[in-house]
Write an enzyme that holds these catalytic residues in place. Structure first.
Site, PDB file in Angstrom:
ATOM      1  N   PRO A   6       1.256  68.833  40.615  1.00 57.56           N
ATOM      2  CA  PRO A   6      -0.013  68.768  41.358  1.00 57.56           C
ATOM      3  C   PRO A   6      -1.189  69.186  40.496  1.00 57.56           C
ATOM      4  O   PRO A   6      -1.108  70.178  39.763  1.00 57.56           O
ATOM      5  CB  PRO A   6       0.210  69.751  42.518  1.00 57.56           C
ATOM      6  CG  PRO A   6       1.315  70.637  42.073  1.00 57.56           C
ATOM      7  CD  PRO A   6       2.179  69.832  41.163  1.00 57.56           C
ATOM      8  N   CYS A  55      -5.410  69.655  40.841  1.00 55.05           N
ATOM      9  CA  CYS A  55      -6.611  69.626  41.671  1.00 55.05           C
ATOM     10  C   CYS A  55      -7.641  68.675  41.076  1.00 55.05           C
ATOM     11  O   CYS A  55      -7.914  68.717  39.871  1.00 55.05           O
ATOM     12  CB  CYS A  55      -7.203  71.014  41.798  1.00 55.05           C
ATOM     13  SG  CYS A  55      -6.214  72.144  42.796  1.00 55.05           S
ATOM     14  N   ALA A  77      -2.922  70.730  45.119  1.00 54.56           N
ATOM     15  CA  ALA A  77      -3.008  71.865  46.037  1.00 54.56           C
ATOM     16  C   ALA A  77      -3.880  71.501  47.229  1.00 54.56           C
ATOM     17  O   ALA A  77      -5.058  71.176  47.080  1.00 54.56           O
ATOM     18  CB  ALA A  77      -3.579  73.082  45.311  1.00 54.56           C
ATOM     19  N   GLN A 114       1.671  69.736  47.784  1.00 51.50           N
ATOM     20  CA  GLN A 114       1.635  71.170  47.565  1.00 51.50           C
ATOM     21  C   GLN A 114       0.689  71.802  48.587  1.00 51.50           C
ATOM     22  O   GLN A 114      -0.509  71.505  48.594  1.00 51.50           O
ATOM     23  CB  GLN A 114       1.160  71.492  46.146  1.00 51.50           C
ATOM     24  CG  GLN A 114       1.226  72.987  45.809  1.00 51.50           C
ATOM     25  CD  GLN A 114       0.658  73.291  44.445  1.00 51.50           C
ATOM     26  OE1 GLN A 114      -0.559  73.204  44.241  1.00 51.50           O
ATOM     27  NE2 GLN A 114       1.516  73.639  43.497  1.00 51.50           N
ATOM     28  N   TYR A 160      -3.071  82.530  43.482  1.00 55.03           N
ATOM     29  CA  TYR A 160      -3.532  82.196  44.821  1.00 55.03           C
ATOM     30  C   TYR A 160      -2.831  83.079  45.860  1.00 55.03           C
ATOM     31  O   TYR A 160      -2.074  83.990  45.504  1.00 55.03           O
ATOM     32  CB  TYR A 160      -3.378  80.698  45.072  1.00 55.03           C
ATOM     33  CG  TYR A 160      -4.213  79.886  44.111  1.00 55.03           C
ATOM     34  CD1 TYR A 160      -5.573  80.154  43.948  1.00 55.03           C
ATOM     35  CD2 TYR A 160      -3.650  78.893  43.312  1.00 55.03           C
ATOM     36  CE1 TYR A 160      -6.349  79.444  43.043  1.00 55.03           C
ATOM     37  CE2 TYR A 160      -4.418  78.173  42.400  1.00 55.03           C
ATOM     38  CZ  TYR A 160      -5.765  78.466  42.276  1.00 55.03           C
ATOM     39  OH  TYR A 160      -6.545  77.772  41.367  1.00 55.03           O
ATOM     40  N   ARG A 198       6.386  76.774  44.176  1.00 53.93           N
ATOM     41  CA  ARG A 198       5.922  76.961  42.807  1.00 53.93           C
ATOM     42  C   ARG A 198       5.572  78.431  42.632  1.00 53.93           C
ATOM     43  O   ARG A 198       4.857  79.000  43.465  1.00 53.93           O
ATOM     44  CB  ARG A 198       4.708  76.091  42.507  1.00 53.93           C
ATOM     45  CG  ARG A 198       4.369  76.094  41.009  1.00 53.93           C
ATOM     46  CD  ARG A 198       3.384  75.032  40.624  1.00 53.93           C
ATOM     47  NE  ARG A 198       3.372  74.851  39.170  1.00 53.93           N
ATOM     48  CZ  ARG A 198       2.595  73.976  38.543  1.00 53.93           C
ATOM     49  NH1 ARG A 198       1.777  73.193  39.234  1.00 53.93           N
ATOM     50  NH2 ARG A 198       2.647  73.864  37.234  1.00 53.93           N
ATOM     51  N   LEU A 203       2.992  72.487  28.675  1.00 53.37           N
ATOM     52  CA  LEU A 203       2.903  71.871  27.346  1.00 53.37           C
ATOM     53  C   LEU A 203       4.191  71.155  26.965  1.00 53.37           C
ATOM     54  O   LEU A 203       4.669  71.248  25.842  1.00 53.37           O
ATOM     55  CB  LEU A 203       2.517  72.914  26.294  1.00 53.37           C
ATOM     56  CG  LEU A 203       1.079  73.456  26.394  1.00 53.37           C
ATOM     57  CD1 LEU A 203       0.808  74.463  25.294  1.00 53.37           C
ATOM     58  CD2 LEU A 203       0.059  72.324  26.345  1.00 53.37           C
ATOM     59  N   ARG A 247      -1.401  67.452  32.703  1.00 59.90           N
ATOM     60  CA  ARG A 247      -2.504  66.899  31.916  1.00 59.90           C
ATOM     61  C   ARG A 247      -2.037  65.739  31.040  1.00 59.90           C
ATOM     62  O   ARG A 247      -2.801  64.801  30.803  1.00 59.90           O
ATOM     63  CB  ARG A 247      -3.130  68.002  31.070  1.00 59.90           C
ATOM     64  CG  ARG A 247      -3.756  69.098  31.932  1.00 59.90           C
ATOM     65  CD  ARG A 247      -4.290  70.257  31.109  1.00 59.90           C
ATOM     66  NE  ARG A 247      -4.637  71.375  31.974  1.00 59.90           N
ATOM     67  CZ  ARG A 247      -5.143  72.523  31.548  1.00 59.90           C
ATOM     68  NH1 ARG A 247      -5.366  72.701  30.257  1.00 59.90           N
ATOM     69  NH2 ARG A 247      -5.429  73.494  32.395  1.00 59.90           N
TER      70      ARG A 247
END
Length: 371
Positions: A23, A25, A58, A101, A183, A231, A302, A325
């Site tokens: 996920p 944002c 999210a 999520q 969070y 998660r 990564l 990413r």
């Protein structure tokens, strides 16, 4: 045969391969938590990527749980209708399983979008009162959240349940609860953020109590065959904070309550974190969790190369790899991975002609005629 492209079972859901789109944002909702055309384009292209699972970003379970005013929500009928519109279009052209999520930002809510600095909103900018485990700001100089009382805890738990029920009604295939990245649920777990003196603070058992209550309530609210995972931030990367041993204890408690998978990330609860970034830097955390659990574990962080991802699965360090990413930069990353590893991947027929001449089996039964 590629282990990365072998199927993975999550309760009643079968993933065709072990590549998960994590996920991410987008901060592109309409200001009321509703998805927009951006999400149709964004999720549409990722749903054509050939991955085994796509997890929607999210998604806030109540309005004050949004990180920014531009976050997606699933707390009212309009939110649900907006997601339904996007899913209807995406599913006309993709069979990829889709998860969501569900999240609450807690004290990290009421912020600007990242490209506007990401700082807390000022009162004149539409700021709202945030909530957390304790009345401690995330960073010096930021507004203090309100510590959730029993009424607030019950409201938040009910919001997670209602969002999960909406997700099931939308036909979403799986749910991931966001217990990472500083969070709200992470704020209860970490002693950095949680300094309560009641049954929800102090000992590890007490700090795990509310996140476990939320998980149990969501697990009960949706059908047994629907995967519900979590998660987590496996470590805070801060001395005296949440760590891998605590994560193992939490993950075991989740597994005992029917958790379908654990998605192992890290950090986010404190600006004092010191993260040793390097390729696959979080994989050892996933490996520790996998060694202690009987539920699937997702590794993330990564993981950018096909052979790297294959090695993680082949060595038994994790059951799936989640990319984020790298998928934004290269939406067809799974196609390249399949080509490099001699595997097959599902692709829409409109794209079959892109199959490299030396990879005739890449898209399986793809057949292209010419006129």
């Amino acid at each position: 045969m590629s282990q990365l492209f072998s199927p993975l079972q999550l309760d009643a859901l079968t993933l065709p391969n072990r590549i998960v789109i994590a996920p991410m944002c987008q901060y592109s909702a309409d200001g009321h938590g509703n998805m927009t055309d951006w999400h149709l384009i964004h999720l549409g292209q990722l749903a054509l990527s050939g991955a085994g699972l796509l997890i929607i970003e999210a998604t806030a379970v109540e309005a004050i749980g949004r990180i920014t005013p531009a976050d997606v929500g699933l707390y009212d009928d309009d939110n649900q209708a907006a997601i339904a519109r996007v899913l209807k279009a995406v599913r006309q052209h993709s069979r990829m399983p889709i998860a969501i999520q569900l999240a609450h930002a807690g004290r990290k809510a009421s912020s600007h979008v990242p490209w506007d600095g990401g700082q807390c909103l000022a009162p004149g900018e539409g700021a709202w009162q945030t909530v957390s485990s304790s009345a401690l700001p995330h960073a010096a100089g930021e507004p203090a959240p309100a510590a959730l009382d029993d009424v607030g805890l019950a409201r938040v738990k009910a919001a997670f349940v209602q969002a999960a029920q909406r997700a099931h009604a939308l036909g979403i295939d799986a749910i991931e609860l966001h217990g990472a990245h500083g969070y709200l649920l992470h704020q209860f777990l970490s002693p950095i953020a949680n300094q309560r003196s009641d049954r929800y603070g102090g000992s590890l058992e007490n700090r795990m109590r509310f996140p476990l209550e939320v998980f149990e309530a969501v697990r009960t609210a949706v059908p047994a065959g629907m995967p519900v995972g979590v998660r987590i931030s496996a470590t805070d990367w801060v001395e005296g904070g949440w760590d891998i041993d605590s994560s193992i204890a939490f993950a075991k408690a989740l597994a005992a309550r029917g958790c379908s998978f654990v998605h192992a990330s890290s950090g986010g609860v404190s600006p004092q974190q010191k993260i040793p970034l390097s390729p696959g830097y979080q994989v050892p955390l996933a490996e520790r969790l996998k060694a202690a659990l009987d539920v699937p574990v997702f590794a993330v962080g990564l993981i950018t190369e096909a052979k790297q991802a294959e090695a993680v699965i082949a060595a038994g360090q994790a059951d799936a790899v989640a990319i984020a990413r790298a998928a934004l930069f290269e939406p067809h990353w799974p196609w390249r991975a399949a080509a490099e590893l001699g595997a097959q991947v599902e692709a829409p027929p409109q794209y079959w002609r892109s199959q490299p001449r030396d990879q005739k089996a890449l898209f399986g039964e793809a057949r292209i005629g010419a006129r």
